[in-house]
Design a protein around this motif. Structure first.
Motif, PDB file in Angstrom:
ATOM      1  N   GLY A  35      -9.426  16.484  12.304  1.00 21.95           N
ATOM      2  CA  GLY A  35     -10.833  16.870  12.344  1.00 21.95           C
ATOM      3  C   GLY A  35     -11.728  16.119  11.396  1.00 21.95           C
ATOM      4  N   LEU A  36     -11.189  15.140  10.683  1.00 22.28           N
ATOM      5  CA  LEU A  36     -11.999  14.359   9.738  1.00 22.28           C
ATOM      6  C   LEU A  36     -11.823  12.865  10.030  1.00 22.28           C
ATOM      7  CD1 LEU A  36     -11.226  16.323   6.436  1.00 22.28           C
ATOM      8  CD2 LEU A  36     -13.234  16.535   7.905  1.00 22.28           C
ATOM      9  N   PRO A  37     -12.295  12.396  11.189  1.00 21.06           N
ATOM     10  CA  PRO A  37     -12.135  10.981  11.532  1.00 21.06           C
ATOM     11  C   PRO A  37     -12.820  10.078  10.511  1.00 21.06           C
ATOM     12  CG  PRO A  37     -13.732  12.051  12.980  1.00 21.06           C
ATOM     13  CD  PRO A  37     -13.076  13.145  12.206  1.00 21.06           C
ATOM     14  N   GLY A  38     -12.154   8.983  10.186  1.00 16.11           N
ATOM     15  CA  GLY A  38     -12.714   8.044   9.217  1.00 16.11           C
ATOM     16  C   GLY A  38     -12.233   8.270   7.802  1.00 16.11           C
ATOM     17  N   TYR A  39     -11.616   9.423   7.549  1.00 20.41           N
ATOM     18  CA  TYR A  39     -11.081   9.679   6.203  1.00 20.41           C
ATOM     19  C   TYR A  39      -9.938   8.699   5.949  1.00 20.41           C
ATOM     20  CZ  TYR A  39      -9.093  12.189   2.214  1.00 20.41           C
ATOM     21  OH  TYR A  39      -8.624  12.528   0.964  1.00 20.41           O
ATOM     22  N   ASP A  40      -9.982   8.011   4.815  1.00 19.44           N
ATOM     23  CA  ASP A  40      -8.968   6.998   4.516  1.00 19.44           C
ATOM     24  C   ASP A  40      -8.942   6.721   3.025  1.00 19.44           C
ATOM     25  OD1 ASP A  40      -7.181   4.924   4.439  1.00 19.44           O
ATOM     26  OD2 ASP A  40      -8.435   3.487   5.503  1.00 19.44           O
ATOM     27  N   VAL A  41      -7.889   7.153   2.364  1.00 18.30           N
ATOM     28  CA  VAL A  41      -7.692   6.829   0.950  1.00 18.30           C
ATOM     29  C   VAL A  41      -6.268   6.300   0.804  1.00 18.30           C
ATOM     30  CG1 VAL A  41      -7.875   7.616  -1.439  1.00 18.30           C
ATOM     31  CG2 VAL A  41      -9.235   8.742   0.340  1.00 18.30           C
ATOM     32  N   ASP A  42      -6.115   5.048   1.143  1.00 18.71           N
ATOM     33  CA  ASP A  42      -4.816   4.378   1.056  1.00 18.71           C
ATOM     34  C   ASP A  42      -4.827   3.545  -0.221  1.00 18.71           C
ATOM     35  OD1 ASP A  42      -2.305   3.935   2.004  1.00 18.71           O
ATOM     36  OD2 ASP A  42      -2.867   2.480   3.523  1.00 18.71           O
TER      37      ASP A  42
ATOM     38  N   SER B 288       0.842  -1.193   0.000  1.00 20.33           N
ATOM     39  CA  SER B 288       0.000   0.000   0.000  1.00 20.33           C
ATOM     40  C   SER B 288       0.875   1.240   0.000  1.00 20.33           C
ATOM     41  CB  SER B 288      -0.926   0.017   1.216  1.00 20.33           C
ATOM     42  OG  SER B 288      -0.181   0.203   2.406  1.00 20.33           O
ATOM     43  N   VAL B 289       0.292   2.341  -0.461  1.00 20.35           N
ATOM     44  CA  VAL B 289       0.988   3.626  -0.427  1.00 20.35           C
ATOM     45  C   VAL B 289      -0.068   4.723  -0.311  1.00 20.35           C
ATOM     46  CG1 VAL B 289       1.055   3.836  -2.963  1.00 20.35           C
ATOM     47  CG2 VAL B 289       2.683   5.123  -1.568  1.00 20.35           C
ATOM     48  N   PRO B 290       0.090   5.637   0.624  1.00 19.96           N
ATOM     49  CA  PRO B 290      -0.869   6.741   0.707  1.00 19.96           C
ATOM     50  C   PRO B 290      -0.510   7.830  -0.284  1.00 19.96           C
ATOM     51  CG  PRO B 290       0.777   6.995   2.409  1.00 19.96           C
ATOM     52  CD  PRO B 290       1.105   5.710   1.688  1.00 19.96           C
ATOM     53  N   SER B 291      -1.390   8.779  -0.434  1.00 19.56           N
ATOM     54  CA  SER B 291      -1.052  10.011  -1.137  1.00 19.56           C
ATOM     55  C   SER B 291      -0.692  11.062  -0.098  1.00 19.56           C
ATOM     56  CB  SER B 291      -2.223  10.479  -2.003  1.00 19.56           C
ATOM     57  OG  SER B 291      -2.414   9.604  -3.099  1.00 19.56           O
ATOM     58  N   VAL B 292      -0.006  12.083  -0.558  1.00 19.15           N
ATOM     59  CA  VAL B 292       0.394  13.181   0.312  1.00 19.15           C
ATOM     60  C   VAL B 292      -0.221  14.465  -0.226  1.00 19.15           C
ATOM     61  CG1 VAL B 292       2.336  14.468   1.286  1.00 19.15           C
ATOM     62  CG2 VAL B 292       2.584  12.025   0.790  1.00 19.15           C
ATOM     63  N   ILE B 293      -0.852  15.215   0.661  1.00 20.31           N
ATOM     64  CA  ILE B 293      -1.349  16.538   0.311  1.00 20.31           C
ATOM     65  C   ILE B 293      -0.222  17.510   0.632  1.00 20.31           C
ATOM     66  CG2 ILE B 293      -3.139  18.266   0.721  1.00 20.31           C
ATOM     67  CD1 ILE B 293      -4.913  15.966   1.767  1.00 20.31           C
ATOM     68  N   ALA B 294       0.278  18.195  -0.384  1.00 20.58           N
ATOM     69  CA  ALA B 294       1.455  19.037  -0.199  1.00 20.58           C
ATOM     70  C   ALA B 294       1.319  20.331  -1.001  1.00 20.58           C
ATOM     71  CB  ALA B 294       2.715  18.285  -0.624  1.00 20.58           C
ATOM     72  N   VAL B 295       2.108  21.317  -0.614  1.00 28.68           N
ATOM     73  CA  VAL B 295       2.126  22.611  -1.306  1.00 28.68           C
ATOM     74  C   VAL B 295       3.568  23.006  -1.573  1.00 28.68           C
ATOM     75  CG1 VAL B 295      -0.062  23.405  -0.327  1.00 28.68           C
ATOM     76  CG2 VAL B 295       2.082  23.844   0.908  1.00 28.68           C
ATOM     77  N   PRO B 296       3.802  23.873  -2.563  1.00 29.79           N
ATOM     78  CA  PRO B 296       5.174  24.348  -2.825  1.00 29.79           C
ATOM     79  C   PRO B 296       5.738  25.102  -1.625  1.00 29.79           C
ATOM     80  CG  PRO B 296       3.730  24.807  -4.677  1.00 29.79           C
ATOM     81  CD  PRO B 296       2.847  24.351  -3.558  1.00 29.79           C
ATOM     82  N   GLU B 297       7.044  25.178  -1.577  1.00 28.43           N
ATOM     83  CA  GLU B 297       7.725  25.732  -0.398  1.00 28.43           C
ATOM     84  C   GLU B 297       7.316  27.168  -0.083  1.00 28.43           C
ATOM     85  OE1 GLU B 297      11.975  26.140  -1.027  1.00 28.43           O
ATOM     86  OE2 GLU B 297      11.689  26.127  -3.199  1.00 28.43           O
ATOM     87  N   HIS B 298       6.960  27.973  -1.083  1.00 33.11           N
ATOM     88  CA  HIS B 298       6.627  29.375  -0.842  1.00 33.11           C
ATOM     89  C   HIS B 298       5.117  29.619  -0.798  1.00 33.11           C
ATOM     90  CE1 HIS B 298      10.831  30.273  -1.200  1.00 33.11           C
ATOM     91  NE2 HIS B 298      10.882  29.862  -2.448  1.00 33.11           N
ATOM     92  N   SER B 299       4.333  28.558  -0.699  1.00 29.72           N
ATOM     93  CA  SER B 299       2.880  28.708  -0.673  1.00 29.72           C
ATOM     94  C   SER B 299       2.435  29.434   0.601  1.00 29.72           C
ATOM     95  CB  SER B 299       2.219  27.330  -0.735  1.00 29.72           C
ATOM     96  OG  SER B 299       0.829  27.435  -0.493  1.00 29.72           O
ATOM     97  N   PRO B 300       1.409  30.280   0.491  1.00 28.99           N
ATOM     98  CA  PRO B 300       0.846  30.908   1.696  1.00 28.99           C
ATOM     99  C   PRO B 300       0.052  29.929   2.555  1.00 28.99           C
ATOM    100  CG  PRO B 300      -0.444  31.503  -0.234  1.00 28.99           C
ATOM    101  CD  PRO B 300       0.760  30.766  -0.735  1.00 28.99           C
TER     102      PRO B 300
END
Length: 334
Positions: free
Chosen positions: A253-260, A135-147
């Motif tokens: 704050g979002l219990p149960g969220y799971d997209v693996d 399995s592998v999750p996804s990562v929610i990410a932003v560029p280094e200079h993002s506000p």
């Protein structure tokens, strides 16, 4: 039932690996023979529904090489890309149910019924689950200079009237649905930008053409290490061992969220339980080897193990939940 739930029902993977590595094949109660009898007597074909070089293909080749050594027969990877994996899946669904033609899938297999509506096979009925092995999750990410500095900033930005854009690996991919599930769960808004693959999606986030990346951990990790991206959360139910400092969405704050995103092997429906069981045991032994686990870890994949019945429940449950979401958001094939 989600893959993370399956994993929690099992013993710790490391302990399981030790047990499996030394476990003899279980005798058939009626015949005294090992499961699967003298299977296999000729090479096994692993059909991969993606082109060579991708994550699923790489996993198939690692598992196939080691499985061939264990079984004493060649295990050949056969790439059959096209139609979001449906070409290769149909080929296996129509193959003899003898264990010699197997399908290597990821969780996109369970998404396709909601995207295509009409398929030339029935994903929940035309296959017998063998094992979930990684399995592998996804990562929610932003560029280094993002506000956007944290997950709460992302949710707030989505509610501001000018929703941030997020780049996914394409319409109907696990990364796309991770974003749509996030929007619904958090009651926020994000603008989806689909790409023809994970690599171009990452390129445009790094280049400033999209505000947020929802991409696999494997593709994201190098840019986190160099500081070009900043991780906000992972999409799996719990934290990833590869990013232990990054919280899971379910913690925020979002219990149960799971997209693996899971990876597994299916056989044509009707394959004998003895053959399925033998394949399950042999693949489990392969995955338990320290060198295989280390190899997959270097690629960003966590190894898992399931019984055939457990994996079948995962597939069926994901078909149901992703079809429901696809209908809700009006998702259709490109």
């Amino acid at each position: 039932m989600k893959l993370s739930s399956v994993v929690r029902c099992l013993a710790a993977i490391s302990l399981l690996g030790v047990a499996l590595a030394g476990m003899p094949a279980r005798a058939n109660a009626n015949t005294g023979a090992a499961p699967g009898g003298d299977f296999p007597q000729r090479p096994i074909r692993l059909v991969v529904t993606f082109p060579p070089g991708g994550g699923t293909d790489t996993l198939a080749r690692v598992i196939g090489t080691e499985l061939g050594r264990s079984l004493g027969q060649a295990v050949v990877v056969d790439n059959r890309p096209g139609a979001s994996g449906n070409i290769g899946a149909e080929l296996v669904a129509r193959s003899p149910a003898d264990g010699y033609t197997l399908l290597v899938v990821n969780s996109s297999f369970a998404i396709n019924p909601g995207v295509f509506r009409k398929l030339p096979f029935e994903p929940g009925k035309d296959f017998s689950a063998v094992i979930a092995f990684a399995s592998v999750p996804s990562v929610i990410a932003v560029p280094e200079h993002s506000p956007i500095h944290g997950f709460k900033d992302l949710i707030a930005a989505g509610r501001s009237g000018k929703p941030p854009s997020y780049a996914s690996c394409g319409n109907g991919t696990p990364q796309h649905l991770a974003g749509e599930l996030l929007k619904i769960s958090a009651r926020t808004d994000l603008l989806h930008i689909p790409y023809k693959g994970c690599a171009p999606a990452m390129t445009d986030v790094l280049g400033g053409q999209a505000d947020v990346s929802i991409n696999t951990l494997t593709n994201t990790l190098p840019y986190l290490k160099t500081g070009k991206l900043r991780a906000l959360a992972v999409t799996s139910r719990g934290r990833s061992p590869f990013l232990p400092e990054v919280p899971a969405v379910s913690e925020l704050g979002l219990p149960g969220y799971d997209v693996d995103q899971w990876f597994g092997i299916l056989a044509p429906a009707g394959t004998s339980p003895e053959v399925v069981q033998k394949l399950n045991l042999e693949i489990a032994r392969v995955i338990a080897r320290p060198e295989v686990r280390a190899n997959l870890a270097n690629l960003g994949f966590a190894t898992t193990h399931s019984t055939p019945a457990q994996f079948q429940r995962v597939v069926n449950a994901d078909i149901a939940r992703w079809t429901k979401l696809a209908l809700r958001i009006g998702l259709k094939a490109d």
